[in-house]
Design a protein around this motif. Structure first.
Motif, PDB file in Angstrom:
ATOM      1  N   SER A   1       0.829  -1.210   0.000  1.00  0.00           N
ATOM      2  CA  SER A   1       0.000   0.000   0.000  1.00  0.00           C
ATOM      3  C   SER A   1       0.865   1.263   0.000  1.00  0.00           C
ATOM      4  O   SER A   1       0.422   2.322  -0.390  1.00  0.00           O
ATOM      5  CB  SER A   1      -0.917   0.007   1.218  1.00  0.00           C
ATOM      6  N   TRP A   2       2.135   1.122   0.432  1.00  0.00           N
ATOM      7  CA  TRP A   2       3.012   2.305   0.504  1.00  0.00           C
ATOM      8  C   TRP A   2       3.776   2.537  -0.799  1.00  0.00           C
ATOM      9  O   TRP A   2       4.602   3.439  -0.894  1.00  0.00           O
ATOM     10  CB  TRP A   2       4.007   2.180   1.665  1.00  0.00           C
TER      11      TRP A   2
ATOM     12  N   TYR B   1       3.828  -6.890   0.459  1.00  0.00           N
ATOM     13  CA  TYR B   1       5.240  -6.874   0.888  1.00  0.00           C
ATOM     14  C   TYR B   1       5.456  -5.837   1.976  1.00  0.00           C
ATOM     15  O   TYR B   1       5.244  -4.646   1.750  1.00  0.00           O
ATOM     16  CB  TYR B   1       6.098  -6.584  -0.340  1.00  0.00           C
ATOM     17  N   LYS B   2       5.849  -6.284   3.147  1.00  0.00           N
ATOM     18  CA  LYS B   2       6.212  -5.401   4.268  1.00  0.00           C
ATOM     19  C   LYS B   2       5.171  -4.302   4.478  1.00  0.00           C
ATOM     20  O   LYS B   2       5.480  -3.108   4.427  1.00  0.00           O
ATOM     21  CB  LYS B   2       7.593  -4.801   4.038  1.00  0.00           C
ATOM     22  N   ASP B   3       3.942  -4.720   4.694  1.00  0.00           N
ATOM     23  CA  ASP B   3       2.831  -3.789   4.734  1.00  0.00           C
ATOM     24  C   ASP B   3       1.996  -4.042   5.991  1.00  0.00           C
ATOM     25  O   ASP B   3       1.889  -5.181   6.451  1.00  0.00           O
ATOM     26  CB  ASP B   3       1.979  -4.014   3.471  1.00  0.00           C
ATOM     27  N   ALA B   4       1.397  -2.986   6.511  1.00  0.00           N
ATOM     28  CA  ALA B   4       0.532  -3.133   7.690  1.00  0.00           C
ATOM     29  C   ALA B   4      -0.849  -3.593   7.251  1.00  0.00           C
ATOM     30  O   ALA B   4      -1.366  -3.150   6.222  1.00  0.00           O
ATOM     31  CB  ALA B   4       0.440  -1.813   8.439  1.00  0.00           C
TER      32      ALA B   4
ATOM     33  N   LEU C   1       5.304 -10.180   5.599  1.00  0.00           N
ATOM     34  CA  LEU C   1       5.488  -9.047   6.508  1.00  0.00           C
ATOM     35  C   LEU C   1       6.957  -8.666   6.661  1.00  0.00           C
ATOM     36  O   LEU C   1       7.309  -7.489   6.652  1.00  0.00           O
ATOM     37  CB  LEU C   1       4.875  -9.393   7.874  1.00  0.00           C
ATOM     38  N   ASP C   2       7.838  -9.666   6.781  1.00  0.00           N
ATOM     39  CA  ASP C   2       9.245  -9.343   7.026  1.00  0.00           C
ATOM     40  C   ASP C   2      10.082  -9.319   5.744  1.00  0.00           C
ATOM     41  O   ASP C   2      11.275  -9.046   5.800  1.00  0.00           O
ATOM     42  CB  ASP C   2       9.850 -10.321   8.050  1.00  0.00           C
ATOM     43  N   GLY C   3       9.447  -9.604   4.592  1.00  0.00           N
ATOM     44  CA  GLY C   3      10.178  -9.509   3.329  1.00  0.00           C
ATOM     45  C   GLY C   3      11.020 -10.734   2.997  1.00  0.00           C
ATOM     46  O   GLY C   3      11.806 -10.702   2.059  1.00  0.00           O
ATOM     47  N   ARG C   4      10.853 -11.830   3.743  1.00  0.00           N
ATOM     48  CA  ARG C   4      11.654 -13.033   3.487  1.00  0.00           C
ATOM     49  C   ARG C   4      11.306 -13.655   2.126  1.00  0.00           C
ATOM     50  O   ARG C   4      12.201 -14.068   1.383  1.00  0.00           O
ATOM     51  CB  ARG C   4      11.421 -14.077   4.597  1.00  0.00           C
TER      52      ARG C   4
ATOM     53  N   GLY D   1      10.114 -12.069  -0.343  1.00  0.00           N
ATOM     54  CA  GLY D   1      10.650 -11.123  -1.323  1.00  0.00           C
ATOM     55  C   GLY D   1      12.102 -11.414  -1.631  1.00  0.00           C
ATOM     56  O   GLY D   1      12.521 -11.381  -2.785  1.00  0.00           O
TER      57      GLY D   1
ATOM     58  N   VAL E   1      13.265  -9.922  -5.036  1.00  0.00           N
ATOM     59  CA  VAL E   1      12.562  -8.647  -5.193  1.00  0.00           C
ATOM     60  C   VAL E   1      13.448  -7.525  -4.666  1.00  0.00           C
ATOM     61  O   VAL E   1      13.967  -7.609  -3.561  1.00  0.00           O
ATOM     62  CB  VAL E   1      11.230  -8.673  -4.410  1.00  0.00           C
TER      63      VAL E   1
END
Lengths: 150, 177
Positions: free
Chosen positions: B74-75, B102-105, B127-130, B132, B137
């Protein structure tokens, strides 16, 4: 200008990237040294001319954490580099590997120098031949002596 | 003859520059193309049309049919750009669209979906990008085409456009089966 800035401010996403608190990975002094030696060789994918050692980009921090975990599990430098190359490609390494795709990169400069030397040698040889062809004028001893005495 | 060598050198330099300077240095070739997709098993964020959503989904659940894996957040500004086209793709139904947030609330994701609609069959959470990292990515949005046999067929970096989809993805949709 003000309108533009306002539009930019409104267009900017209000959300921010989430950073997950990860458990600290303790390393022995030896492993810390290994990590410190390894990180400058690895490229930050986001800020391409920085190494993982220098970069504060979120992805670089994630990758640094990942590498730290691999170091802690006793992986060697080549194993860790392979782990990253498998995911991100050779670009993640600051020193590209020597293989057929990079022959031009590694050998190109030497080939150019060699080529330049060959051209130079040919030039010198042909100019010598020209010089030999043009017979030197006989030196007038009296005139030379007079010149030197002056 | 005197100018032949300098002219040849100039020509070679020009050829290098015309090719080299047009390339985007931020586009990196993925080493994953042609290889089996990285193994993932991620919690589901939003799973429309089902009441009892499985808690986690992985490669096995999507095998047998080609699918897109779209890393988004979302960011991420590029994700806003491609979102309307993803909605169109979802409506066309040509390919399953798996979103990986990806790494998003979670709250941000819900707000994003409420405002823009949900093009994804399931949305999985990284959440932690693992995940990715396993997919290589380096900047969302990134879109992968996974074939029916589970191999990565193509990767697109940046907002997905209709042109890129028609050109790079569509011809491969039948492949890998």
């Amino acid at each position: 200008m003000a309108v533009l800035l306002l539009a930019l401010a409104m267009a900017a996403p209000a959300f921010a990237q989430v950073t997950v608190e990860k458990p600290a990975i303790p390393l022995t002094a030896e492993q810390e040294a290994h990590l410190a030696e390894l990180l400058p060789d690895l490229r930050c994918l986001v800020c391409q001319n920085e190494s993982l050692a220098e970069s504060r980009a979120p992805l670089a921090l994630d990758l640094k954490y990942e590498v730290r975990g691999l170091v802690a599990s006793g992986k060697s430098s080549p194993e860790i580099k392979q782990y990253l190359v498998d995911r991100y490609g050779d670009f993640v390494l600051f020193r590209p590997p020597f293989d057929p795709r990079t022959w031009l990169l590694w050998l190109g400069p030497f080939a150019l120098v060699l080529l330049a030397l060959l051209v130079l040698m040919r030039q010198i040889r042909s100019s010598r031949r020209d010089a030999a062809a043009a017979a030197p004028k006989p030196v007038d001893d009296a005139a030379l002596k007079k010149l030197l005495d002056e | 003859m005197r100018y032949a060598i300098p002219l040849v050198v100039l020509g070679v330099l020009l050829a290098f520059f015309t090719v080299g300077l047009k390339r985007d240095p931020r586009l990196l070739p993925s080493p994953l193309i042609g290889k089996p997709a990285p193994a993932f098993s991620l919690p589901v964020a939003a799973f429309p049309n089902t009441d009892a959503a499985p808690l986690k989904l992985g490669n096995a659940e999507f095998a047998g049919k080609p699918y897109l894996v779209n890393f988004f957040a979302s960011w991420c500004a590029g994700c806003q750009v491609e979102h309307p086209y993803l909605m169109t793709l979802a409506k066309q139904g040509a390919v399953t669209l798996v979103g990986i947030d990806y790494k998003d609330a979670d709250a941000d994701l819900r707000q994003w979906l409420a405002a823009r609609g949900n093009p994804y069959a399931p949305i999985l959470v990284d959440l932690d990008g693992r995940a990715g990292i396993d997919f290589g990515v380096y900047g969302v949005p990134e879109t992968f085409l996974i074939g029916a046999d589970g191999r990565v067929l193509h990767k697109h970096v940046g907002a997905l456009t209709p042109e890129a989809f028609e050109r790079d993805f569509k011809p491969l949709l039948g492949a890998g089966s």
